[in-house]
Design an enzyme around this catalytic site. Structure first.
Site, PDB file in Angstrom:
ATOM      1  N   GLU A  69      -2.959 -25.389  55.046  1.00 44.39           N
ATOM      2  CA  GLU A  69      -2.780 -24.257  55.789  1.00 44.39           C
ATOM      3  C   GLU A  69      -2.783 -24.338  57.179  1.00 44.39           C
ATOM      4  O   GLU A  69      -4.099 -24.824  57.673  1.00 44.39           O
ATOM      5  CB  GLU A  69      -3.978 -23.237  55.214  1.00 44.39           C
ATOM      6  CG  GLU A  69      -3.829 -21.814  55.790  1.00 44.39           C
ATOM      7  CD  GLU A  69      -4.433 -20.641  54.963  1.00 44.39           C
ATOM      8  OE1 GLU A  69      -4.442 -19.731  55.606  1.00 44.39           O
ATOM      9  OE2 GLU A  69      -5.499 -21.021  54.352  1.00 44.39           O
ATOM     10  N   ASP A 121      -5.177 -28.696  66.758  1.00 46.61           N
ATOM     11  CA  ASP A 121      -3.597 -28.347  66.734  1.00 46.61           C
ATOM     12  C   ASP A 121      -3.355 -28.949  65.495  1.00 46.61           C
ATOM     13  O   ASP A 121      -2.916 -29.939  65.248  1.00 46.61           O
ATOM     14  CB  ASP A 121      -2.965 -28.559  68.185  1.00 46.61           C
ATOM     15  CG  ASP A 121      -1.651 -27.921  68.187  1.00 46.61           C
ATOM     16  OD1 ASP A 121      -0.706 -28.159  67.228  1.00 46.61           O
ATOM     17  OD2 ASP A 121      -1.501 -27.344  69.324  1.00 46.61           O
ATOM     18  N   ASP A 144       0.813 -15.491  64.948  1.00 47.39           N
ATOM     19  CA  ASP A 144       1.172 -14.713  66.237  1.00 47.39           C
ATOM     20  C   ASP A 144       2.756 -14.445  66.435  1.00 47.39           C
ATOM     21  O   ASP A 144       3.505 -15.675  66.571  1.00 47.39           O
ATOM     22  CB  ASP A 144       0.532 -15.076  67.354  1.00 47.39           C
ATOM     23  CG  ASP A 144       0.486 -14.268  68.735  1.00 47.39           C
ATOM     24  OD1 ASP A 144       1.459 -13.266  68.720  1.00 47.39           O
ATOM     25  OD2 ASP A 144      -0.343 -14.304  69.351  1.00 47.39           O
ATOM     26  N   ASP A 180       3.135  -9.324  59.057  1.00 50.00           N
ATOM     27  CA  ASP A 180       3.243  -8.146  58.986  1.00 50.00           C
ATOM     28  C   ASP A 180       3.986  -7.432  60.108  1.00 50.00           C
ATOM     29  O   ASP A 180       3.967  -6.405  60.413  1.00 50.00           O
ATOM     30  CB  ASP A 180       1.831  -7.594  58.989  1.00 50.00           C
ATOM     31  CG  ASP A 180       1.210  -7.717  60.555  1.00 50.00           C
ATOM     32  OD1 ASP A 180       1.845  -8.640  61.338  1.00 50.00           O
ATOM     33  OD2 ASP A 180       0.078  -7.281  60.826  1.00 50.00           O
ATOM     34  N   THR A 217      -5.724  -9.508  52.438  1.00 48.45           N
ATOM     35  CA  THR A 217      -7.079  -9.421  53.540  1.00 48.45           C
ATOM     36  C   THR A 217      -7.138  -8.003  53.661  1.00 48.45           C
ATOM     37  O   THR A 217      -6.656  -7.088  53.220  1.00 48.45           O
ATOM     38  CB  THR A 217      -6.433 -10.174  54.767  1.00 48.45           C
ATOM     39  OG1 THR A 217      -5.420  -9.479  55.291  1.00 48.45           O
ATOM     40  CG2 THR A 217      -5.888 -11.636  54.502  1.00 48.45           C
ATOM     41  N   LYS A 218      -8.390  -7.752  54.102  1.00 54.59           N
ATOM     42  CA  LYS A 218      -8.972  -6.487  54.843  1.00 54.59           C
ATOM     43  C   LYS A 218      -8.012  -5.883  55.681  1.00 54.59           C
ATOM     44  O   LYS A 218      -7.556  -4.828  55.370  1.00 54.59           O
ATOM     45  CB  LYS A 218     -10.338  -6.646  55.397  1.00 54.59           C
ATOM     46  CG  LYS A 218     -11.247  -7.043  54.364  1.00 54.59           C
ATOM     47  CD  LYS A 218     -12.619  -6.777  54.991  1.00 54.59           C
ATOM     48  CE  LYS A 218     -13.905  -7.280  53.877  1.00 54.59           C
ATOM     49  NZ  LYS A 218     -15.007  -7.256  54.675  1.00 54.59           N
ATOM     50  N   PHE A 219      -7.284  -6.810  56.447  1.00 58.99           N
ATOM     51  CA  PHE A 219      -6.281  -6.134  57.481  1.00 58.99           C
ATOM     52  C   PHE A 219      -5.136  -5.678  56.843  1.00 58.99           C
ATOM     53  O   PHE A 219      -4.570  -4.899  57.166  1.00 58.99           O
ATOM     54  CB  PHE A 219      -6.090  -7.412  58.642  1.00 58.99           C
ATOM     55  CG  PHE A 219      -5.040  -7.308  59.463  1.00 58.99           C
ATOM     56  CD1 PHE A 219      -5.235  -6.593  60.659  1.00 58.99           C
ATOM     57  CD2 PHE A 219      -3.750  -7.690  59.338  1.00 58.99           C
ATOM     58  CE1 PHE A 219      -4.157  -6.179  61.353  1.00 58.99           C
ATOM     59  CE2 PHE A 219      -2.635  -7.249  59.965  1.00 58.99           C
ATOM     60  CZ  PHE A 219      -2.875  -6.663  61.413  1.00 58.99           C
ATOM     61  N   GLU A 220      -4.762  -6.599  55.874  1.00 56.86           N
ATOM     62  CA  GLU A 220      -3.557  -6.243  55.255  1.00 56.86           C
ATOM     63  C   GLU A 220      -3.784  -4.752  54.307  1.00 56.86           C
ATOM     64  O   GLU A 220      -2.875  -4.061  54.075  1.00 56.86           O
ATOM     65  CB  GLU A 220      -3.149  -7.389  54.134  1.00 56.86           C
ATOM     66  CG  GLU A 220      -1.848  -7.054  53.404  1.00 56.86           C
ATOM     67  CD  GLU A 220      -1.372  -8.097  52.554  1.00 56.86           C
ATOM     68  OE1 GLU A 220      -0.534  -8.187  51.792  1.00 56.86           O
ATOM     69  OE2 GLU A 220      -1.960  -9.199  52.736  1.00 56.86           O
TER      70      GLU A 220
END
Length: 239
Positions: A69, A121, A144, A180, A217-220
């Site tokens: 990941e 990286d 991003d 998203d 995720t919570k964001f999703e």
């Protein structure tokens, strides 16, 4: 997270090449738990880029399906996937120390042993530490999108990245991306459709339904309540 390079130059000029980062380093305050993760977890679960390519069968003590990941953030999804699939092994890469500390603290708290972590990286890890044709999956969740046109060169998904991923995946291995932001999903689809050696797993050639193995995720969930979408793409290496 990874970086891409400008077009190649003669060998005596390589050291002068400007690298283009796909991430921005952020300073973050460490919680006690995150610091505990770094102090106690790095010696157990941390891997070093400078050590070169490890024998991951020896690292994990077994031969098992292996997932890589890129940019695991605070590690919530990676922890959930590792806990749900103890028969699989996971390698996570993240540049931000609070996120690395949070993941390591979670591994210690949940007594999970099937995850190893790099704090650097991801492009360098893929190039120098991952054997060709050795990964079953590569995950890139919510990178991003670099919205502005002048920043598109910073996007992690580029033709060169697609070929590096192809090189590291086994035949039949899958690159799973999620975003998203619909224009970025369309861009990623365009890049991978043009990349040789991949097949889109979506029947209609677009995005796949949200795979159950990708944690929400919570964001999703917050975005879904606001009517925001999430787009998943899966491309399989076929040769």
């Amino acid at each position: 997270m990874i970086e891409s390079q400008e077009p190649s130059a003669p060998a005596d000029e390589e050291r002068h090449l400007r690298t283009i980062k796909s991430f921005v380093m952020r300073a973050g305050r460490m919680t006690d738990g995150q610091q505990r993760g770094l102090d106690q977890g790095l010696p157990r679960f941390g891997l070093e880029l400078t050590a070169g390519a490890p024998d991951f069968d020896a690292v994990f003590g077994r031969s098992a399906p292996r997932t890589f990941e890129i940019g695991f953030g605070m590690g919530h999804s990676l922890l959930e996937m590792a806990a749900a699939a103890p028969e699989q092994d996971f390698i996570g890469v993240e540049v931000h120390r609070p996120g690395v500390g949070a993941l390591l603290n979670g591994l210690l708290t949940q007594n999970l042993t099937n995850v190893r972590v790099y704090q650097c990286d991801a492009l360098e890890v893929l190039r120098n530490c991952i054997a060709d044709a050795s990964l079953d999956r590569l995950l890139l969740f919510f990178p991003d999108p670099w919205h502005k046109s002048r920043h598109h060169k910073r996007r992690i998904v580029q033709p060169e990245f697609a070929q590096l991923v192809r090189q590291k995946l086994k035949i039949g291995g899958v690159l799973h991306m999620a975003t998203d932001w619909q224009p970025y999903a369309e861009y990623m689809q365009e890049v991978l459709q043009a990349a040789p050696g991949f097949r889109n797993q979506a029947q209609d050639g677009g995005c796949v339904p949200r795979p159950p193995e990708r944690p929400t995720t919570k964001f999703e969930r917050r975005g879904e309540r606001l009517g925001h979408g999430v787009w998943d793409l899966k491309f399989q290496r076929i040769d």
